[in-house]
Write an enzyme that holds these catalytic residues in place. Structure first.
Site, PDB file in Angstrom:
ATOM      1  N   ASN A  13      30.975  67.996  25.577  1.00 39.59           N
ATOM      2  CA  ASN A  13      32.210  67.330  25.162  1.00 39.59           C
ATOM      3  C   ASN A  13      33.331  67.200  24.556  1.00 39.59           C
ATOM      4  O   ASN A  13      32.316  66.004  23.654  1.00 39.59           O
ATOM      5  CB  ASN A  13      31.828  66.396  27.012  1.00 39.59           C
ATOM      6  CG  ASN A  13      33.204  65.625  26.665  1.00 39.59           C
ATOM      7  OD1 ASN A  13      34.289  65.338  27.386  1.00 39.59           O
ATOM      8  ND2 ASN A  13      32.865  63.921  27.570  1.00 39.59           N
ATOM      9  N   TRP A  14      33.887  68.102  23.903  1.00 42.34           N
ATOM     10  CA  TRP A  14      34.627  68.020  22.597  1.00 42.34           C
ATOM     11  C   TRP A  14      35.626  66.696  22.243  1.00 42.34           C
ATOM     12  O   TRP A  14      36.460  65.857  21.224  1.00 42.34           O
ATOM     13  CB  TRP A  14      34.673  68.614  22.334  1.00 42.34           C
ATOM     14  CG  TRP A  14      34.901  69.689  21.945  1.00 42.34           C
ATOM     15  CD1 TRP A  14      33.292  69.759  21.972  1.00 42.34           C
ATOM     16  CD2 TRP A  14      34.666  71.500  21.283  1.00 42.34           C
ATOM     17  NE1 TRP A  14      32.647  71.114  21.927  1.00 42.34           N
ATOM     18  CE2 TRP A  14      33.708  72.233  20.987  1.00 42.34           C
ATOM     19  CE3 TRP A  14      35.931  72.236  21.241  1.00 42.34           C
ATOM     20  CZ2 TRP A  14      34.011  73.036  20.790  1.00 42.34           C
ATOM     21  CZ3 TRP A  14      35.757  72.932  20.480  1.00 42.34           C
ATOM     22  CH2 TRP A  14      34.595  73.910  20.401  1.00 42.34           C
ATOM     23  N   LYS A  15      36.028  65.897  23.730  1.00 39.85           N
ATOM     24  CA  LYS A  15      36.990  65.034  23.513  1.00 39.85           C
ATOM     25  C   LYS A  15      38.059  64.739  22.439  1.00 39.85           C
ATOM     26  O   LYS A  15      38.707  66.508  22.743  1.00 39.85           O
ATOM     27  CB  LYS A  15      35.601  63.107  22.877  1.00 39.85           C
ATOM     28  CG  LYS A  15      35.031  63.203  24.136  1.00 39.85           C
ATOM     29  CD  LYS A  15      34.127  61.759  23.764  1.00 39.85           C
ATOM     30  CE  LYS A  15      32.863  61.856  24.464  1.00 39.85           C
ATOM     31  NZ  LYS A  15      32.090  60.970  24.504  1.00 39.85           N
ATOM     32  N   HIS A  99      34.997  60.489  34.209  1.00 38.26           N
ATOM     33  CA  HIS A  99      34.300  59.811  32.693  1.00 38.26           C
ATOM     34  C   HIS A  99      35.045  58.571  32.089  1.00 38.26           C
ATOM     35  O   HIS A  99      36.125  58.213  33.002  1.00 38.26           O
ATOM     36  CB  HIS A  99      35.024  60.992  31.546  1.00 38.26           C
ATOM     37  CG  HIS A  99      33.982  60.729  30.246  1.00 38.26           C
ATOM     38  ND1 HIS A  99      34.225  59.706  29.914  1.00 38.26           N
ATOM     39  CD2 HIS A  99      32.586  61.546  29.938  1.00 38.26           C
ATOM     40  CE1 HIS A  99      33.094  59.910  28.765  1.00 38.26           C
ATOM     41  NE2 HIS A  99      32.675  60.801  29.112  1.00 38.26           N
ATOM     42  N   GLU A 169      26.070  59.222  34.088  1.00 39.91           N
ATOM     43  CA  GLU A 169      26.393  58.823  32.273  1.00 39.91           C
ATOM     44  C   GLU A 169      26.788  57.128  31.770  1.00 39.91           C
ATOM     45  O   GLU A 169      27.285  56.327  32.070  1.00 39.91           O
ATOM     46  CB  GLU A 169      27.891  59.558  32.376  1.00 39.91           C
ATOM     47  CG  GLU A 169      27.893  61.046  31.473  1.00 39.91           C
ATOM     48  CD  GLU A 169      28.733  60.875  30.086  1.00 39.91           C
ATOM     49  OE1 GLU A 169      28.143  61.843  29.801  1.00 39.91           O
ATOM     50  OE2 GLU A 169      29.769  60.488  30.431  1.00 39.91           O
ATOM     51  N   SER A 217      24.707  59.988  24.629  1.00 37.69           N
ATOM     52  CA  SER A 217      23.597  59.636  23.114  1.00 37.69           C
ATOM     53  C   SER A 217      22.004  60.822  23.092  1.00 37.69           C
ATOM     54  O   SER A 217      21.752  60.530  22.657  1.00 37.69           O
ATOM     55  CB  SER A 217      22.447  58.424  22.911  1.00 37.69           C
ATOM     56  OG  SER A 217      24.209  57.649  22.613  1.00 37.69           O
ATOM     57  N   GLY A 239      28.856  64.589  24.000  1.00 36.02           N
ATOM     58  CA  GLY A 239      29.596  64.572  23.079  1.00 36.02           C
ATOM     59  C   GLY A 239      29.385  64.719  22.203  1.00 36.02           C
ATOM     60  O   GLY A 239      29.796  65.880  21.436  1.00 36.02           O
TER      61      GLY A 239
HETATM   62  P1  PGA Z   1      27.523  61.206  23.732  1.00 32.34           P
HETATM   63  O1  PGA Z   1      28.866  61.066  24.543  1.00 32.34           O
HETATM   64  O2  PGA Z   1      26.836  62.452  23.400  1.00 32.34           O
HETATM   65  O3  PGA Z   1      28.462  61.404  22.175  1.00 32.34           O
HETATM   66  O4  PGA Z   1      27.161  59.947  23.702  1.00 32.34           O
HETATM   67  C1  PGA Z   1      28.808  61.797  25.556  1.00 32.34           C
HETATM   68  C2  PGA Z   1      29.824  61.791  27.089  1.00 32.34           C
HETATM   69  O5  PGA Z   1      30.520  60.673  26.607  1.00 32.34           O
HETATM   70  O6  PGA Z   1      30.137  62.758  27.722  1.00 32.34           O
END
Ligand code: PGA
Length: 257
Positions: A13-15, A99, A169, A217, A239
């Protein structure tokens, strides 16, 4: 590694990363090269919508494209939005829906339920995100997760439910402000809760086989391999760890060997 009929799903998930198309292409190419070494893993890269055009002809059977959100109407006067139909036309196979970073900007479980309904109708695989904002000793977080699931699936008929992926999540574990990720025991507990809730909702006699993912995380190989070995989850939503092949590869190694 044990013979798994269902492949482990690794969702990147590159956001809102990376900044430029050149960097996005470089990252895509390096993750794809790395992921091609693992036959038992399906990697789904979810780039920013503006970069989808760079990749839509570059997917393989084990290296797919995903998106986040998406409007339920195919077309229309909605400045700044992207429709699920437009994603589909960009060779997207999976959509992350609900999300917490979208819920925190006003997306309701009712909206999510409509998105899931339309995504399924179009043959897109929804990845529904659920998770509590905090933990409490009395177990109120359990009700928060159950309610979110029930509301987000309110529209979804039994005939379609097997197509759904659910990602646990917990908000407190997601993103750079998180103090820690969830523990193996915490994820195991909620994965069972998710299956039980779906079984109750649809009056199923046996536990549903929907893939369950964990996200928040994720960075440790030993954590991901343990959860997969236990059969608690069937993959991960990542992420930060998905923003370089160097941090992504150890996670693929841990579940793909
Ligand atoms: P993160 O994000 O791995 O940076 O905590 C996870 C997500 O938002 O899907």
């Amino acid at each position: 590694m044990k013979e798994n009929k269902t492949k482990t799903l690794m969702v990147a998930n590159w956001k809102m990363n990376p900044h430029s198309p050149e960097q996005a292409l470089e990252l895509f190419t390096s993750l794809k090269k790395t992921a091609s070494q693992y036959k038992h893993i399906t990697t789904i890269v979810c780039p920013s919508a503006v970069h989808l055009g760079l990749f839509y002809k570059k997917t393989t059977q084990n290296f797919l494209l995903g998106a986040s959100g998406g409007d339920v109407e195919d077309t229309g006067a909605k400045t700044g939005l992207v429709s699920l139909e437009q994603y589909k036309k960009m060779n997207v196979s999976h959509v992350i829906l609900g999300h917490s970073e979208q819920r925190s900007r006003g997306l309701s479980s009712h909206d999510v339920s409509e998105q899931i309904f339309v995504a399924l109708k179009k043959g897109l695989t929804p990845i529904l995100c659920v998770g509590e904002s905090s933990r409490d000793e009395k177990g109120q977080y359990i009700f928060a997760i159950v309610n979110q699931l029930k509301e987000s699936l309110a529209n979804i008929p039994q005939a379609k439910i097997s197509k759904l992926i659910v990602a646990y999540e917990p908000l407190w574990a997601v993103g750079s402000k998180a103090k820690r990720g969830a523990s193996v025991a915490e994820v195991e507990e909620v994965a069972i809760l998710i299956r039980r809730t779906i079984a109750d909702m649809y009056d199923m006699k046996r536990a549903p086989q929907n893939p369950i993912l964990y996200g928040g995380s994720v960075s440790e190989g030993s954590f991901v391999s343990k959860l997969v070995e236990l059969g608690a989850v069937q993959g991960f939503l990542m992420g930060r760890a998905s923003l370089s092949a160097t941090s992504f590869k150890p996670l693929l190694d841990a579940v793909g060997k």
